[in-house]
Write a protein that holds these residues in place. Sequence first.
Motif, PDB file in Angstrom:
ATOM      1  N   GLY A 102      20.575  24.899  33.169  1.00  0.00           N
ATOM      2  CA  GLY A 102      21.607  25.532  32.367  1.00  0.00           C
ATOM      3  C   GLY A 102      21.077  26.207  31.111  1.00  0.00           C
ATOM      4  O   GLY A 102      20.139  25.741  30.470  1.00  0.00           O
ATOM      5  N   HIS A 103      21.687  27.343  30.783  1.00  0.00           N
ATOM      6  CA  HIS A 103      21.331  28.086  29.571  1.00  0.00           C
ATOM      7  C   HIS A 103      22.392  29.150  29.357  1.00  0.00           C
ATOM      8  O   HIS A 103      23.011  29.618  30.317  1.00  0.00           O
ATOM      9  N   GLU A 104      22.597  29.538  28.111  1.00  0.00           N
ATOM     10  CA  GLU A 104      23.599  30.568  27.824  1.00  0.00           C
ATOM     11  C   GLU A 104      23.173  31.949  28.313  1.00  0.00           C
ATOM     12  O   GLU A 104      24.014  32.815  28.561  1.00  0.00           O
ATOM     13  N   ASP A 105      21.879  32.164  28.459  1.00  0.00           N
ATOM     14  CA  ASP A 105      21.357  33.445  28.922  1.00  0.00           C
ATOM     15  C   ASP A 105      21.228  33.427  30.447  1.00  0.00           C
ATOM     16  O   ASP A 105      20.470  32.632  31.007  1.00  0.00           O
ATOM     17  N   ARG A 106      21.954  34.304  31.122  1.00  0.00           N
ATOM     18  CA  ARG A 106      21.962  34.344  32.591  1.00  0.00           C
ATOM     19  C   ARG A 106      20.563  34.601  33.168  1.00  0.00           C
ATOM     20  O   ARG A 106      20.205  34.053  34.201  1.00  0.00           O
ATOM     21  N   ASP A 107      19.773  35.431  32.508  1.00  0.00           N
ATOM     22  CA  ASP A 107      18.414  35.698  32.998  1.00  0.00           C
ATOM     23  C   ASP A 107      17.560  34.432  32.982  1.00  0.00           C
ATOM     24  O   ASP A 107      16.741  34.213  33.880  1.00  0.00           O
ATOM     25  N   THR A 108      17.768  33.594  31.990  1.00  0.00           N
ATOM     26  CA  THR A 108      17.037  32.328  31.913  1.00  0.00           C
ATOM     27  C   THR A 108      17.454  31.405  33.051  1.00  0.00           C
ATOM     28  O   THR A 108      16.609  30.769  33.680  1.00  0.00           O
ATOM     29  N   VAL A 109      18.751  31.365  33.347  1.00  0.00           N
ATOM     30  CA  VAL A 109      19.245  30.548  34.466  1.00  0.00           C
ATOM     31  C   VAL A 109      18.627  31.031  35.774  1.00  0.00           C
ATOM     32  O   VAL A 109      18.147  30.233  36.578  1.00  0.00           O
ATOM     33  N   MET A 110      18.615  32.342  35.981  1.00  0.00           N
ATOM     34  CA  MET A 110      18.043  32.892  37.211  1.00  0.00           C
ATOM     35  C   MET A 110      16.548  32.598  37.305  1.00  0.00           C
ATOM     36  O   MET A 110      16.039  32.259  38.376  1.00  0.00           O
ATOM     37  N   TYR A 111      15.841  32.734  36.206  1.00  0.00           N
ATOM     38  CA  TYR A 111      14.405  32.436  36.184  1.00  0.00           C
ATOM     39  C   TYR A 111      14.171  30.977  36.550  1.00  0.00           C
ATOM     40  O   TYR A 111      13.293  30.672  37.372  1.00  0.00           O
ATOM     41  N   ARG A 112      14.941  30.074  35.975  1.00  0.00           N
ATOM     42  CA  ARG A 112      14.784  28.648  36.255  1.00  0.00           C
ATOM     43  C   ARG A 112      15.089  28.343  37.717  1.00  0.00           C
ATOM     44  O   ARG A 112      14.391  27.559  38.356  1.00  0.00           O
ATOM     45  N   PHE A 113      16.141  28.959  38.262  1.00  0.00           N
ATOM     46  CA  PHE A 113      16.476  28.770  39.677  1.00  0.00           C
ATOM     47  C   PHE A 113      15.321  29.255  40.558  1.00  0.00           C
ATOM     48  O   PHE A 113      14.890  28.549  41.473  1.00  0.00           O
ATOM     49  N   ASP A 114      14.827  30.455  40.275  1.00  0.00           N
ATOM     50  CA  ASP A 114      13.738  31.015  41.087  1.00  0.00           C
ATOM     51  C   ASP A 114      12.488  30.136  41.048  1.00  0.00           C
ATOM     52  O   ASP A 114      11.881  29.870  42.091  1.00  0.00           O
ATOM     53  N   GLU A 115      12.100  29.690  39.857  1.00  0.00           N
ATOM     54  CA  GLU A 115      10.894  28.872  39.726  1.00  0.00           C
ATOM     55  C   GLU A 115      11.072  27.508  40.404  1.00  0.00           C
ATOM     56  O   GLU A 115      10.149  26.997  41.045  1.00  0.00           O
ATOM     57  N   CYS A 116      12.242  26.926  40.266  1.00  0.00           N
ATOM     58  CA  CYS A 116      12.518  25.643  40.914  1.00  0.00           C
ATOM     59  C   CYS A 116      12.462  25.788  42.433  1.00  0.00           C
ATOM     60  O   CYS A 116      11.889  24.943  43.132  1.00  0.00           O
ATOM     61  N   THR A 117      13.032  26.860  42.941  1.00  0.00           N
ATOM     62  CA  THR A 117      13.048  27.090  44.378  1.00  0.00           C
ATOM     63  C   THR A 117      11.639  27.355  44.911  1.00  0.00           C
ATOM     64  O   THR A 117      11.270  26.877  45.985  1.00  0.00           O
ATOM     65  N   LYS A 118      10.827  28.080  44.147  1.00  0.00           N
ATOM     66  CA  LYS A 118       9.425  28.285  44.532  1.00  0.00           C
ATOM     67  C   LYS A 118       8.681  26.949  44.590  1.00  0.00           C
ATOM     68  O   LYS A 118       7.889  26.705  45.509  1.00  0.00           O
ATOM     69  N   ALA A 119       8.927  26.098  43.597  1.00  0.00           N
ATOM     70  CA  ALA A 119       8.276  24.784  43.579  1.00  0.00           C
ATOM     71  C   ALA A 119       8.712  23.957  44.782  1.00  0.00           C
ATOM     72  O   ALA A 119       7.891  23.302  45.432  1.00  0.00           O
ATOM     73  N   ALA A 120      10.005  23.990  45.108  1.00  0.00           N
ATOM     74  CA  ALA A 120      10.510  23.253  46.276  1.00  0.00           C
ATOM     75  C   ALA A 120       9.852  23.764  47.549  1.00  0.00           C
ATOM     76  O   ALA A 120       9.460  22.987  48.419  1.00  0.00           O
ATOM     77  N   ALA A 121       9.706  25.070  47.659  1.00  0.00           N
ATOM     78  CA  ALA A 121       9.074  25.657  48.846  1.00  0.00           C
ATOM     79  C   ALA A 121       7.624  25.188  48.984  1.00  0.00           C
ATOM     80  O   ALA A 121       7.174  24.862  50.091  1.00  0.00           O
ATOM     81  N   LYS A 122       6.899  25.131  47.876  1.00  0.00           N
ATOM     82  CA  LYS A 122       5.514  24.663  47.925  1.00  0.00           C
ATOM     83  C   LYS A 122       5.442  23.202  48.370  1.00  0.00           C
ATOM     84  O   LYS A 122       4.552  22.825  49.140  1.00  0.00           O
ATOM     85  N   ILE A 123       6.373  22.405  47.883  1.00  0.00           N
ATOM     86  CA  ILE A 123       6.398  20.999  48.288  1.00  0.00           C
ATOM     87  C   ILE A 123       6.686  20.888  49.783  1.00  0.00           C
ATOM     88  O   ILE A 123       6.026  20.137  50.505  1.00  0.00           O
ATOM     89  N   PHE A 124       7.677  21.653  50.267  1.00  0.00           N
ATOM     90  CA  PHE A 124       7.981  21.656  51.708  1.00  0.00           C
ATOM     91  C   PHE A 124       6.767  22.087  52.519  1.00  0.00           C
ATOM     92  O   PHE A 124       6.436  21.488  53.537  1.00  0.00           O
ATOM     93  N   GLN A 125       6.093  23.143  52.064  1.00  0.00           N
ATOM     94  CA  GLN A 125       4.937  23.663  52.794  1.00  0.00           C
ATOM     95  C   GLN A 125       3.782  22.669  52.837  1.00  0.00           C
ATOM     96  O   GLN A 125       2.957  22.734  53.742  1.00  0.00           O
TER      97      GLN A 125
END
Length: 82
Positions: A11-34
């Motif tokens: 969570g963050h008031e800046d939408r770009d920050t929220v999107m960045y955090r979502f993208d980075e978290c999802t990339k990390a999850a993908a690496k763990i799955f891989q």
Amino acid sequence: MTMYFLACPYGHEDRDTVMYRFDECTKAAAKIFQSGRAVYSQITMSHPVNEVIQENQLGENIVWPRLTRRSWKSVMNSLCWN
């Protein structure tokens, strides 16, 4: 099987920050799955739902703590044992 819970800031008031955090978290999850490990990434799973809720003006974001308290054990048992 061990299930890893991936916790990241979201969570963050800046939408770009929220999107960045979502993208980075999802990339990390993908690496763990891989790497062959099972991972539960709450942000990866809930962000798209939050987007739909906000786009349709149906209310605020999902309240995960309430849902998690009620269903976490059931979800994890399902993911880990079935």
